[in-house]
Design an enzyme around this catalytic site. Structure first.
Site, short mmCIF file in Angstrom:
data_model
loop_
_atom_site.label_atom_id
_atom_site.label_comp_id
_atom_site.label_asym_id
_atom_site.label_seq_id
_atom_site.Cartn_x
_atom_site.Cartn_y
_atom_site.Cartn_z
N HIS A 205 1.45 8.92 -3.64
CA HIS A 205 0.40 9.30 -4.59
C HIS A 205 1.04 9.83 -5.87
O HIS A 205 1.92 10.69 -5.83
CB HIS A 205 -0.49 10.41 -4.01
CG HIS A 205 -1.43 9.93 -2.97
ND1 HIS A 205 -2.06 10.77 -2.06
CD2 HIS A 205 -1.88 8.68 -2.66
CE1 HIS A 205 -2.83 10.07 -1.26
NE2 HIS A 205 -2.76 8.80 -1.61
N ARG B 14 -3.74 5.16 7.77
CA ARG B 14 -3.02 5.89 6.72
C ARG B 14 -3.59 7.31 6.60
O ARG B 14 -2.84 8.28 6.49
CB ARG B 14 -3.15 5.13 5.41
CG ARG B 14 -2.49 5.74 4.20
CD ARG B 14 -2.48 4.70 3.08
NE ARG B 14 -2.42 5.26 1.74
CZ ARG B 14 -1.29 5.51 1.09
NH1 ARG B 14 -0.13 5.32 1.68
NH2 ARG B 14 -1.32 5.98 -0.14
N TYR C 255 -7.23 15.54 1.81
CA TYR C 255 -6.97 15.77 3.23
C TYR C 255 -7.16 17.23 3.62
O TYR C 255 -7.43 17.53 4.77
CB TYR C 255 -5.56 15.29 3.59
CG TYR C 255 -5.42 13.81 3.40
CD1 TYR C 255 -6.04 12.91 4.26
CD2 TYR C 255 -4.70 13.29 2.33
CE1 TYR C 255 -5.95 11.55 4.06
CE2 TYR C 255 -4.59 11.93 2.13
CZ TYR C 255 -5.22 11.06 2.99
OH TYR C 255 -5.14 9.71 2.79
N LYS D 157 2.67 0.95 -5.46
CA LYS D 157 1.87 0.58 -6.63
C LYS D 157 2.69 0.74 -7.90
O LYS D 157 3.46 1.68 -8.06
CB LYS D 157 0.62 1.47 -6.71
CG LYS D 157 -0.44 1.14 -5.66
CD LYS D 157 -1.69 1.97 -5.91
CE LYS D 157 -2.81 1.58 -4.95
NZ LYS D 157 -4.04 2.37 -5.19
N ARG E 121 0.65 1.75 2.85
CA ARG E 121 -0.53 0.92 2.56
C ARG E 121 -0.34 -0.41 3.28
O ARG E 121 0.78 -0.88 3.48
CB ARG E 121 -0.65 0.68 1.06
CG ARG E 121 -0.82 1.95 0.23
CD ARG E 121 -0.87 1.62 -1.24
NE ARG E 121 -1.05 2.82 -2.07
CZ ARG E 121 -0.05 3.55 -2.57
NH1 ARG E 121 1.22 3.17 -2.36
NH2 ARG E 121 -0.29 4.62 -3.29
#
Length: 325
Positions: free
Chosen positions: A288, A265, A297, A181, A157
């Site tokens: 993720h 990304r 994707y 995150k 990211r």
């Protein structure tokens, strides 16, 4: 009513739930804020009907979702609100505040499946080819190359990229430790081109003359960061990275509206998948928490595969009519 949840008001129950999410699930601050807003709205709606989180039945939750729909809220917002309600109801059940989970079997509105914007490999290569034309000095050009190599080689990211500590990048690492995150850490491998670009940038960064702009940045707040800058934090900002990609897209002859850190990304993930990478490996590399997030994707790849079959399979094309004479 089971348990001791009765001694809390709904605001207290929501606070207890959010505290547990922060402590046990490691939820990010923005996620907690969104949960808090959604649950506060739900609790307010319940209070107006003489209900609480402990007494609302399944039909009450369905009525609330209908109310949200009537307000014109988007499908994504309604899905997010139902997700927050489901989680707090499971929490209430686990805590013994309720004996049932009224939200467990409610079908949500679902999310509109938005396919990520993706650059093809030729476009990514055009951007790399244009890089030498950007930058006012050798150090700036080396920095730009390191930024683009790292984001495309790792799928980081943009917030993770610009805030890379320089200490994590020394010693020609084959892997980088990324803090993502919610403070969760993951390891990402570096390609050989990314390692070379990183090494070249570090050499220029570390040996910048003290009186030079880069030297002053490194001597100040930027000392800690791989990409120092004159920002409040001392490192390059996301806005500056966006500006760099805008210039790079123009130099490469690509519409700048199609290029962003997040698009690179997406390109990283899609090109890996096209090359045969396992979806779970891509999930780990992207950081993720849920495989469902990564599965978007496959839709991009499925569309390309359909085009490939329709355009190149011999039976997909209409045969010319045989000469009837």
């Amino acid at each position: 009513m089971a348990g001791s949840g009765d001694r809390f008001g709904d605001q207290g129950r929501i606070s207890a739930f959010l505290d547990a999410q922060a402590a046990e699930a490691g939820a990010a601050r923005n996620t907690l804020l969104a949960y808090g807003r959604d649950l506060k709205d739900f609790a307010g709606w319940l209070a107006g009907r003489g209900l609480t989180l402990l007494t609302v039945p399944r039909e009450g939750i369905e009525d609330y979702l209908g109310f949200c729909d009537a307000q014109g809220l988007s499908r994504a917002t309604r899905a997010r609100r139902l997700s927050a309600i489901r989680q707090i109801m499971r929490f209430a059940l686990d805590e013994g505040w309720r004996e049932d989970d009224p939200a467990g079997r409610i079908s949500g509105p679902g999310r509109m499946q938005r396919l990520p914007k993706v650059l093809d490999r030729a476009e990514v290569q055009a951007m790399f080819d244009a890089l030498p034309r950007l930058g006012r000095s050798d150090s700036e050009r080396a920095r730009n190359l390191a930024l683009i190599e790292l984001i495309y080689a790792t799928g980081m990211r943009v917030s993770e990229l610009v805030a890379l500590p320089v200490g994590a990048c020394r010693g020609d690492p084959a892997l980088l430790l990324i803090r993502g995150k919610g403070g969760k850490e993951r390891m990402v491998p570096l390609s050989n081109p990314a390692r070379r670009a990183l090494s070249a940038w570090l050499a220029l960064r570390d040996n910048a003359p003290e009186a030079s702009p880069l030297g002053r940045l490194v001597a100040g707040k930027g000392a800690r960061w791989l990409f120092p800058a004159a920002s409040r934090e001392g490192h390059m900002t996301r806005q500056a990275m966006n500006g760099l990609l805008h210039q790079l897209a123009l130099a490469a002859g690509i519409d700048p509206a199609r290029v962003s850190p997040h698009v690179l990304r997406h390109a990283f993930a899609t090109h890996l998948l096209e090359g045969g990478a396992d979806l779970r490996a891509i999930q780990t590399l992207l950081g993720h928490a849920d495989l469902g997030t990564t599965e978007i994707y496959t839709h991009v790849l499925d569309a390309r595969m359909r085009d490939l079959v329709l355009n190149h399979h011999p039976l997909a094309k209409p045969h010319p009519k045989a000469d009837e004479s």
